[in-house]
Design a protein around this motif. Structure first.
Motif, PDB file in Angstrom:
ATOM      1  N   LEU A  23      18.043  26.214 -11.398  1.00 12.68           N
ATOM      2  CA  LEU A  23      17.709  24.799 -11.524  1.00 12.68           C
ATOM      3  C   LEU A  23      16.594  24.417 -10.555  1.00 12.68           C
ATOM      4  O   LEU A  23      15.649  23.706 -10.924  1.00 12.68           O
ATOM      5  CB  LEU A  23      18.942  23.921 -11.287  1.00 12.68           C
ATOM      6  N   GLY A  24      16.668  24.904  -9.329  1.00 14.80           N
ATOM      7  CA  GLY A  24      15.610  24.630  -8.357  1.00 14.80           C
ATOM      8  C   GLY A  24      14.266  25.171  -8.810  1.00 14.80           C
ATOM      9  O   GLY A  24      13.241  24.482  -8.707  1.00 14.80           O
ATOM     10  N   GLU A  25      14.264  26.406  -9.328  1.00 13.32           N
ATOM     11  CA  GLU A  25      13.020  27.005  -9.820  1.00 13.32           C
ATOM     12  C   GLU A  25      12.458  26.225 -10.999  1.00 13.32           C
ATOM     13  O   GLU A  25      11.259  25.965 -11.076  1.00 13.32           O
ATOM     14  CB  GLU A  25      13.264  28.462 -10.237  1.00 13.32           C
ATOM     15  N   LEU A  26      13.338  25.828 -11.912  1.00 10.53           N
ATOM     16  CA  LEU A  26      12.900  25.087 -13.087  1.00 10.53           C
ATOM     17  C   LEU A  26      12.337  23.722 -12.708  1.00 10.53           C
ATOM     18  O   LEU A  26      11.261  23.329 -13.171  1.00 10.53           O
ATOM     19  CB  LEU A  26      14.061  24.920 -14.075  1.00 10.53           C
ATOM     20  N   LEU A  27      13.033  23.002 -11.854  1.00 13.39           N
ATOM     21  CA  LEU A  27      12.554  21.678 -11.437  1.00 13.39           C
ATOM     22  C   LEU A  27      11.217  21.775 -10.716  1.00 13.39           C
ATOM     23  O   LEU A  27      10.333  20.926 -10.910  1.00 13.39           O
ATOM     24  CB  LEU A  27      13.597  20.973 -10.568  1.00 13.39           C
ATOM     25  N   GLN A  28      11.034  22.800  -9.898  1.00 14.61           N
ATOM     26  CA  GLN A  28       9.765  22.973  -9.193  1.00 14.61           C
ATOM     27  C   GLN A  28       8.631  23.226 -10.187  1.00 14.61           C
ATOM     28  O   GLN A  28       7.551  22.648 -10.077  1.00 14.61           O
ATOM     29  CB  GLN A  28       9.852  24.113  -8.176  1.00 14.61           C
ATOM     30  N   GLY A  29       8.874  24.082 -11.176  1.00 13.49           N
ATOM     31  CA  GLY A  29       7.861  24.342 -12.192  1.00 13.49           C
ATOM     32  C   GLY A  29       7.520  23.104 -13.005  1.00 13.49           C
ATOM     33  O   GLY A  29       6.354  22.850 -13.312  1.00 13.49           O
ATOM     34  N   LEU A  30       8.534  22.321 -13.326  1.00 15.47           N
ATOM     35  CA  LEU A  30       8.299  21.092 -14.090  1.00 15.47           C
ATOM     36  C   LEU A  30       7.527  20.064 -13.268  1.00 15.47           C
ATOM     37  O   LEU A  30       6.702  19.320 -13.812  1.00 15.47           O
ATOM     38  CB  LEU A  30       9.626  20.502 -14.580  1.00 15.47           C
ATOM     39  N   ARG A  31       7.760  20.025 -11.972  1.00  8.87           N
ATOM     40  CA  ARG A  31       7.013  19.093 -11.107  1.00  8.87           C
ATOM     41  C   ARG A  31       5.525  19.417 -11.127  1.00  8.87           C
ATOM     42  O   ARG A  31       4.681  18.519 -11.164  1.00  8.87           O
ATOM     43  CB  ARG A  31       7.538  19.147  -9.676  1.00  8.87           C
ATOM     44  N   VAL A  32       5.210  20.703 -11.090  1.00  8.79           N
ATOM     45  CA  VAL A  32       3.804  21.117 -11.128  1.00  8.79           C
ATOM     46  C   VAL A  32       3.175  20.713 -12.456  1.00  8.79           C
ATOM     47  O   VAL A  32       2.092  20.126 -12.502  1.00  8.79           O
ATOM     48  CB  VAL A  32       3.682  22.643 -10.901  1.00  8.79           C
ATOM     49  N   ALA A  34       4.219  18.405 -14.554  1.00  7.75           N
ATOM     50  CA  ALA A  34       4.214  16.940 -14.696  1.00  7.75           C
ATOM     51  C   ALA A  34       3.011  16.330 -13.995  1.00  7.75           C
ATOM     52  O   ALA A  34       2.427  15.357 -14.504  1.00  7.75           O
ATOM     53  CB  ALA A  34       5.513  16.347 -14.162  1.00  7.75           C
ATOM     54  N   THR A  35       2.619  16.870 -12.863  1.00  9.89           N
ATOM     55  CA  THR A  35       1.451  16.336 -12.151  1.00  9.89           C
ATOM     56  C   THR A  35       0.195  16.478 -13.005  1.00  9.89           C
ATOM     57  O   THR A  35      -0.595  15.533 -13.128  1.00  9.89           O
ATOM     58  CB  THR A  35       1.271  17.057 -10.802  1.00  9.89           C
ATOM     59  N   GLY A  36       0.017  17.636 -13.615  1.00  8.43           N
ATOM     60  CA  GLY A  36      -1.143  17.841 -14.486  1.00  8.43           C
ATOM     61  C   GLY A  36      -1.134  16.916 -15.679  1.00  8.43           C
ATOM     62  O   GLY A  36      -2.165  16.355 -16.061  1.00  8.43           O
ATOM     63  N   VAL A  37       0.021  16.718 -16.271  1.00 11.68           N
ATOM     64  CA  VAL A  37       0.149  15.829 -17.421  1.00 11.68           C
ATOM     65  C   VAL A  37      -0.179  14.396 -17.012  1.00 11.68           C
ATOM     66  O   VAL A  37      -0.847  13.670 -17.744  1.00 11.68           O
ATOM     67  CB  VAL A  37       1.566  15.899 -18.034  1.00 11.68           C
ATOM     68  N   GLN A  38       0.278  13.984 -15.851  1.00 11.74           N
ATOM     69  CA  GLN A  38       0.031  12.617 -15.401  1.00 11.74           C
ATOM     70  C   GLN A  38      -1.455  12.362 -15.180  1.00 11.74           C
ATOM     71  O   GLN A  38      -1.952  11.274 -15.488  1.00 11.74           O
ATOM     72  CB  GLN A  38       0.837  12.330 -14.141  1.00 11.74           C
ATOM     73  N   VAL A  39      -2.177  13.366 -14.677  1.00  9.00           N
ATOM     74  CA  VAL A  39      -3.628  13.219 -14.497  1.00  9.00           C
ATOM     75  C   VAL A  39      -4.301  13.081 -15.861  1.00  9.00           C
ATOM     76  O   VAL A  39      -5.148  12.197 -16.070  1.00  9.00           O
ATOM     77  CB  VAL A  39      -4.210  14.406 -13.700  1.00  9.00           C
TER      78      VAL A  39
END
Length: 163
Positions: A23-32, A34-39
């Motif tokens: 779960l920690g690995e998945l959430l970290q990957g999604l955070r990365v 998500a940042t690109g998508v938000q830009v």
């Protein structure tokens, strides 16, 4: 050089530790992601207010609409697991959250691929003709499709066939 396809398993890892780590690995990957998508989403949201946007033709409008909606879907899907994690904190539903976050990550990746292909094609449409637009848009879609979905699914199939 071919890739070695051997799944690694930590037999000393307790199932709860495995779920916590995954779960920690998945959430970290999604955070990365998500940042690109938000830009990308922010860029798309400001585009209609830019000088010259009114010159975009019907094809450009449809590329823009598709890019904006798919960027919104990608943002929602990639942010949802972190929000759900906060809401479900200490509820004992980590395994459910892990499965749900994994599915949302795949859907978010698919929506991101669509948004990136349409955004790139939109820029090409503003700068060049129909054929370069189609080729570059298709190229972005095919490359992201191959690297994000097809290649890992083929690897997964090979590992499962060997088991």
């Amino acid at each position: 050089m071919s890739e070695v396809l051997e799944p690694l398993e930590n037999t000393d890892e307790h199932p709860k530790e495995r779920v916590d780590r995954e779960l920690g690995e998945l959430l970290q990957g999604l955070r990365v992601a998500a940042t690109g998508v938000q830009v990308l989403f922010a860029f798309l949201l400001t585009l209609p207010f830019s000088a010259g946007f009114e010159k975009i033709d019907a094809t450009g409008n449809w590329l823009f609409y598709t890019a904006v909606v798919s960027a919104a879907v990608a943002s929602i899907c990639l942010i949802a697991p972190a929000t759900q994690h906060r809401i479900l904190f200490r509820s004992g539903l980590k395994e459910l959250l892990l499965q749900r976050a994994n599915r949302l990550g795949v859907v978010g990746g698919l929506a991101l691929a669509v948004s990136m292909a349409c955004s790139t094609a939109l820029v090409m449409d503003a700068l060049t003709g129909m054929w370069p637009t189609a080729l570059v848009g298709a190229g972005v879609a095919l490359l992201s499709g191959w690297l994000w979905f097809i290649q890992p699914l083929l690897s997964l199939r090979l590992v499962r066939d060997d088991a």
